[in-house]
Design an enzyme around this catalytic site. Sequence first.
Site: not given
Length: 179
Positions: A43-45
């Site tokens: 999951l991206d930041k």
Amino acid sequence: ALNKPAGYVSNLPGPGETEAGALLGLGASESERGGELSACGRLDKSSRGLLVLTEDGTLARALVAGGGAPVPKTYLVETDRAATDKDVRALNGPRSFGPGEAPLRPMRVRRLAPTLLEFVLREGKNRQVRRVCEGVGLSVVDLLRVRLGRSDLGSLPEGSWRTMSKIETDELRALRLGR
């Protein structure tokens, strides 16, 4: 299963970044008992939601790299404007990131409210949801993964974690490892 808040990275933090696994609060003695935890997917930041962490490196690699049946991932996506019927049709149609790029696996996209979409993906290319939304003129305001296979985020508070049931882990193994 961890409910990852925005601002944390799934793995491989850079300078000044914090890995989501730090939210588990495991001390040295706990991490020594079973080994290192690996994130099953990313999951991206700036994204939030369900992140599966495991000590089973084979399972983690299979969920990230592929093999076996694709595990469906469900996201709730808030956009900057109301999605039109045309936007939803385009998101459900054949998509790619550009000329010469391989087509993406079909996605299922439903409008739940004017600015709230549900995406069900069977692959997870880098920033896929954000990129396909941008392709139809929508900007993602919030992205929350709520389900991975049958594992559901449910009412787990943001920043909290729970141990997954044997049924959940067996299903992920069966789908991705062909067991």
